[in-house]
Design a protein around this motif. Sequence first.
Motif, PDB file in Angstrom:
ATOM      1  N   MET A  67      16.956  -2.256  -2.918  1.00 20.76           N
ATOM      2  CA  MET A  67      18.332  -1.979  -3.311  1.00 20.76           C
ATOM      3  C   MET A  67      18.650  -0.495  -3.284  1.00 20.76           C
ATOM      4  O   MET A  67      17.816   0.343  -3.633  1.00 20.76           O
ATOM      5  N   ASN A  68      19.860  -0.184  -2.871  1.00 21.32           N
ATOM      6  CA  ASN A  68      20.435   1.157  -2.916  1.00 21.32           C
ATOM      7  C   ASN A  68      19.474   2.207  -2.365  1.00 21.32           C
ATOM      8  O   ASN A  68      18.883   2.021  -1.312  1.00 21.32           O
ATOM      9  N   ASP A  69      19.277   3.296  -3.089  1.00 23.58           N
ATOM     10  CA  ASP A  69      18.473   4.407  -2.585  1.00 23.58           C
ATOM     11  C   ASP A  69      17.108   4.478  -3.261  1.00 23.58           C
ATOM     12  O   ASP A  69      16.569   5.563  -3.497  1.00 23.58           O
TER      13      ASP A  69
ATOM     14  N   ARG B 235      17.947  -3.981   3.046  1.00 26.29           N
ATOM     15  CA  ARG B 235      18.288  -3.063   1.963  1.00 26.29           C
ATOM     16  C   ARG B 235      19.759  -3.290   1.633  1.00 26.29           C
ATOM     17  O   ARG B 235      20.642  -3.064   2.475  1.00 26.29           O
ATOM     18  N   VAL B 236      20.016  -3.752   0.418  1.00 23.32           N
ATOM     19  CA  VAL B 236      21.377  -4.028  -0.043  1.00 23.32           C
ATOM     20  C   VAL B 236      21.898  -2.759  -0.724  1.00 23.32           C
ATOM     21  O   VAL B 236      21.289  -2.270  -1.685  1.00 23.32           O
ATOM     22  N   VAL B 237      23.019  -2.242  -0.225  1.00 26.84           N
ATOM     23  CA  VAL B 237      23.504  -0.929  -0.659  1.00 26.84           C
ATOM     24  C   VAL B 237      24.946  -1.028  -1.142  1.00 26.84           C
ATOM     25  O   VAL B 237      25.818  -1.539  -0.430  1.00 26.84           O
ATOM     26  N   ALA B 238      25.194  -0.537  -2.364  1.00 21.79           N
ATOM     27  CA  ALA B 238      26.552  -0.490  -2.907  1.00 21.79           C
ATOM     28  C   ALA B 238      27.343   0.624  -2.237  1.00 21.79           C
ATOM     29  O   ALA B 238      26.779   1.619  -1.763  1.00 21.79           O
TER      30      ALA B 238
ATOM     31  N   ILE C 218      22.688  -4.035   4.396  1.00 25.16           N
ATOM     32  CA  ILE C 218      23.842  -4.843   4.003  1.00 25.16           C
ATOM     33  C   ILE C 218      24.614  -4.037   2.966  1.00 25.16           C
ATOM     34  O   ILE C 218      24.136  -3.805   1.855  1.00 25.16           O
ATOM     35  N   PHE C 219      25.799  -3.583   3.347  1.00 21.46           N
ATOM     36  CA  PHE C 219      26.621  -2.757   2.470  1.00 21.46           C
ATOM     37  C   PHE C 219      27.704  -3.620   1.824  1.00 21.46           C
ATOM     38  O   PHE C 219      28.304  -4.478   2.476  1.00 21.46           O
ATOM     39  N   TRP C 220      27.931  -3.384   0.533  1.00 18.02           N
ATOM     40  CA  TRP C 220      28.991  -4.123  -0.147  1.00 18.02           C
ATOM     41  C   TRP C 220      29.913  -3.140  -0.862  1.00 18.02           C
ATOM     42  O   TRP C 220      29.494  -2.054  -1.261  1.00 18.02           O
TER      43      TRP C 220
ATOM     44  N   THR D  55      24.612  -4.299  -8.009  1.00 18.84           N
ATOM     45  CA  THR D  55      23.904  -4.509  -6.750  1.00 18.84           C
ATOM     46  C   THR D  55      22.851  -5.596  -6.919  1.00 18.84           C
ATOM     47  O   THR D  55      22.564  -6.338  -5.969  1.00 18.84           O
ATOM     48  N   GLY D  56      22.295  -5.717  -8.116  1.00 15.81           N
ATOM     49  CA  GLY D  56      21.345  -6.793  -8.381  1.00 15.81           C
ATOM     50  C   GLY D  56      21.967  -8.166  -8.199  1.00 15.81           C
ATOM     51  O   GLY D  56      21.320  -9.094  -7.709  1.00 15.81           O
ATOM     52  N   TRP D  57      23.241  -8.313  -8.596  1.00 12.52           N
ATOM     53  CA  TRP D  57      23.953  -9.583  -8.418  1.00 12.52           C
ATOM     54  C   TRP D  57      24.096  -9.913  -6.938  1.00 12.52           C
ATOM     55  O   TRP D  57      23.786 -11.017  -6.491  1.00 12.52           O
ATOM     56  N   PHE D  58      24.569  -8.928  -6.167  1.00 14.51           N
ATOM     57  CA  PHE D  58      24.715  -9.146  -4.726  1.00 14.51           C
ATOM     58  C   PHE D  58      23.365  -9.438  -4.078  1.00 14.51           C
ATOM     59  O   PHE D  58      23.251 -10.334  -3.227  1.00 14.51           O
ATOM     60  N   THR D  59      22.336  -8.697  -4.469  1.00 13.11           N
ATOM     61  CA  THR D  59      21.015  -8.858  -3.864  1.00 13.11           C
ATOM     62  C   THR D  59      20.448 -10.244  -4.143  1.00 13.11           C
ATOM     63  O   THR D  59      19.897 -10.894  -3.244  1.00 13.11           O
ATOM     64  N   MET D  60      20.597 -10.709  -5.370  1.00 15.27           N
ATOM     65  CA  MET D  60      20.058 -12.021  -5.719  1.00 15.27           C
ATOM     66  C   MET D  60      20.762 -13.134  -4.936  1.00 15.27           C
ATOM     67  O   MET D  60      20.106 -14.045  -4.395  1.00 15.27           O
ATOM     68  N   VAL D  61      22.077 -13.054  -4.862  1.00 13.33           N
ATOM     69  CA  VAL D  61      22.819 -14.092  -4.136  1.00 13.33           C
ATOM     70  C   VAL D  61      22.459 -14.059  -2.651  1.00 13.33           C
ATOM     71  O   VAL D  61      22.235 -15.107  -2.028  1.00 13.33           O
ATOM     72  N   ILE D  62      22.392 -12.864  -2.073  1.00 15.03           N
ATOM     73  CA  ILE D  62      22.032 -12.742  -0.653  1.00 15.03           C
ATOM     74  C   ILE D  62      20.627 -13.280  -0.409  1.00 15.03           C
ATOM     75  O   ILE D  62      20.375 -13.974   0.579  1.00 15.03           O
ATOM     76  N   ALA D  63      19.701 -12.981  -1.323  1.00 13.56           N
ATOM     77  CA  ALA D  63      18.332 -13.478  -1.173  1.00 13.56           C
ATOM     78  C   ALA D  63      18.292 -15.002  -1.211  1.00 13.56           C
ATOM     79  O   ALA D  63      17.576 -15.638  -0.425  1.00 13.56           O
TER      80      ALA D  63
END
Length: 334
Positions: free
Chosen positions: A136-138, A155-158, A182-184, A245-253
């Motif tokens: 996640m992020n940086d 890498r899921v990035v806000a 994956i940018f959100w 970002t944890g929410w987005f990452t979990m759903v994407i996973a």
Amino acid sequence: MACPRPPSQCDPSSLPHGPPAGRRPPPCLSRHRGDMSSNKDQRSAVFVVLFALITILILYSSNSANEVFHYGSLRGRTRQPVNLKKWSISSGYIPLLGNKTLPSRCHQCVIVTSSSHLLGTKLGLEIEQAECTIRMNDAPTTGYSADVGNKTTFRVVAHSSVVRVLRRPQEFVNRTPETVFIFWGPPSKMQKPQGNLVRIIQRAGQAFPNMEAYAVSPARMHQFDDLFRGETGKDREKSHSWLSTGWFTMVIAVELCDHVHVYGMVPPDYCSQRPRLQRMPYHYYEPKGPDECVTYIQNEHSRKGNHHRFITEKRVFSSWAQLYGITFSHPSWT
């Protein structure tokens, strides 16, 4: 010749500094003092009324804020949970560099959080063996690979972290060239042609032709909000919440992976049970950064501005564990 008029009892110059002992003050002075006392009483009464009104408003606001910001248990399950496995991947993620399609499926994935709980675990080799690794992020791997590994599949990035990631290409782009970004973020920032962050990502793509990047589509952003409301019973915007970002990452996973193993995420009741004097940095790469539980609790209960609801999100993740085959370790959630 007219006699001089005797001084009036109400003439201040005719009054002594105080009435002689045993004598009552002149009537006008009594009235003056009475008026002063009456005004003072009126001011006191007004103050009491104002104080009471302010107290009532504070109590009302507190009750309203508790309702809006403190979620407690989940209250949104009025229907069967949405099956995230059936979400359309092709329509949910827009390519920012070329016309590629987001890789659709991994059998086994690990999410490596940014938590300082991973420090000293020596999990790097175990994490490296996973089919797909999500970060996640940086959150860097240089200098921490013994504990968090180096492999990065996604890498899921806000939107707020885009610049921090792309200004360190040797860490986040060149170091793991196989990484899919994956940018959100809000459509106004993440969609072409008006999104200024999109232009930054595209310039990075010109410098690194192998870079692969996607943005969460506006329709999928609405789905993320709807999912939060369906699981918690709270409207994200009305409750002044930002999805993490944890929410987005979990759903994407869950979308991309058949099985998900999460490293370093604490359970929802962790902060209520942790010894008060124990301190854990929020990020493993910021040892002097804010404390983990202080961050979680302040965000969960804050009544001003927009904040993440980390603890509520973790309650949702806990409810998903068996449904979607999610495992949590370091610490374990069992």
